[in-house]
Design an enzyme around this catalytic site. Structure first.
Site, mmCIF file in Angstrom:
data_model
loop_
_atom_site.group_PDB
_atom_site.id
_atom_site.type_symbol
_atom_site.label_atom_id
_atom_site.label_comp_id
_atom_site.label_asym_id
_atom_site.label_seq_id
_atom_site.Cartn_x
_atom_site.Cartn_y
_atom_site.Cartn_z
ATOM 1 N N LEU A 39 -0.980 -2.411 1.556
ATOM 2 C CA LEU A 39 -0.348 -3.324 2.380
ATOM 3 C C LEU A 39 -0.169 -3.828 4.240
ATOM 4 O O LEU A 39 0.240 -2.673 4.932
ATOM 5 C CB LEU A 39 0.883 -2.994 1.654
ATOM 6 N N ASP A 40 -0.044 -4.702 4.446
ATOM 7 C CA ASP A 40 -0.954 -5.190 6.321
ATOM 8 C C ASP A 40 0.708 -4.621 6.455
ATOM 9 O O ASP A 40 1.771 -4.668 5.471
ATOM 10 C CB ASP A 40 -1.364 -6.407 6.519
#
Length: 297
Positions: A39-40
């Site tokens: 996930l960013d």
């Protein structure tokens, strides 16, 4: 001995997926920790974490379909296709005001189903051995090849028209490898006013849901899913006898037993409920594709 397991973590914004892995390592006192699907830092939501031998299961989890809730801002593109990048051309107010619900629905329809998607240049995809985002940050021009993905649901939950922008709250069900930032970019481009992502939350990975996840401050003593329970959420189960379990662990095949498998990858579980590993067919036989460590606590 630490029991292998799968931990579900609700990642907060501002942390990288690697930050969460590092904190999990400290909380559980082991280096053997990994995750299924990055996930960013801007994004929040579900990270599936493998601990000890259960890291071997992550290969079978990472390709699962996913669900995201997100906010797409129409009216400007950015260098990163999200709110962390620099704003590029901003659309004129009258052009934004001319965007009807019908035009948005048509644009979304074109981005639903099997599509060829060009990933965001600021992504973790490797180009000649180097992450694309590292190349972009070094000032290089990066062009990534389109890849086939499937968006099975792309629904607008709410629309807000504010300060010359249109903000859309959306929910997306998609195949692994789909970039929600790219959906925002492509929807904005199709409407002629640009678009980018301002919020992203992953709520589901396969059969794992963020509702069952722990917060980043609750890692100490957090309960995990056993490797067997986690595997059973990902694939069909084959219950094997003690002798069959021993044979599979020692690399032997179960001769003439291939008809017992109902899928290409099946979790073999022994009479005590322990995951032996993942098995597959080879001709008429069943053989191990992945074995779990023999001692499972």
């Amino acid at each position: 001995m630490l029991t292998p397991g799968i931990l579900l973590v609700d990642k907060p914004g501002g942390l990288t997926s690697h930050d969460v892995v590092a904190r999990t390592r400290r909380a559980f006192g082991t280096r053997k920790v990994g995750h299924a699907g990055t996930l960013d830092p801007m994004a929040t939501g579900l990270l599936v974490i493998g601990i000890e031998g259960a890291t071997r299961l992550l290969t079978y989890i990472v390709g699962a379909d996913k669900t995201y809730s997100a906010t797409i801002r129409l009216g400007a593109a950015t260098t990163t296709d999200d709110a962390e990048g620099e704003m590029l051309d901003r659309a004129a107010d009258d052009a934004v005001a001319a965007i009807t619900a019908e035009r948005i629905a048509a644009g979304i329809a074109d981005l639903t189903g099997p599509i060829a998607q060009v990933p965001s240049a600021v992504s973790a995809i490797k180009v000649d051995g180097k992450r694309a985002y590292d190349r972009v940050r070094a000032g290089e021009e990066v062009e990534l090849a389109a890849r086939q993905v499937t968006v099975s649901r792309f629904d607008v939950l709410a629309r807000r028209d504010t300060d010359g922008f249109i903000d859309l709250d959306v929910i997306v069900d998609c195949s692994s490898g789909t970039y929600i930032r790219a959906l925002a970019r492509d929807l904005g481009a199709a409407l002629g006013i640009g678009g980018h992502l301002t919020a992203l939350r992953r709520t589901r990975v396969g059969e794992f849901d963020v509702a069952d996840a722990v917060g980043i401050d609750a890692l100490e003593g957090a309960s995990t899913l056993t490797a067997a329970a986690a595997a059973a959420r990902v694939m069909p189960v084959l219950h094997v006898s003690e002798q069959e379990a021993r044979d599979l662990r020692h690399g032997k095949r179960l001769h003439g037993q291939s008809s017992r498998l109902t899928a290409s990858e099946v979790a073999a579980i022994d009479p005590h409920g322990a995951l032996i590993g993942v098995v597959e067919t080879r001709g008429a036989d069943i053989k191990s594709a992945m074995n779990m460590p023999e001692v499972q606590g």
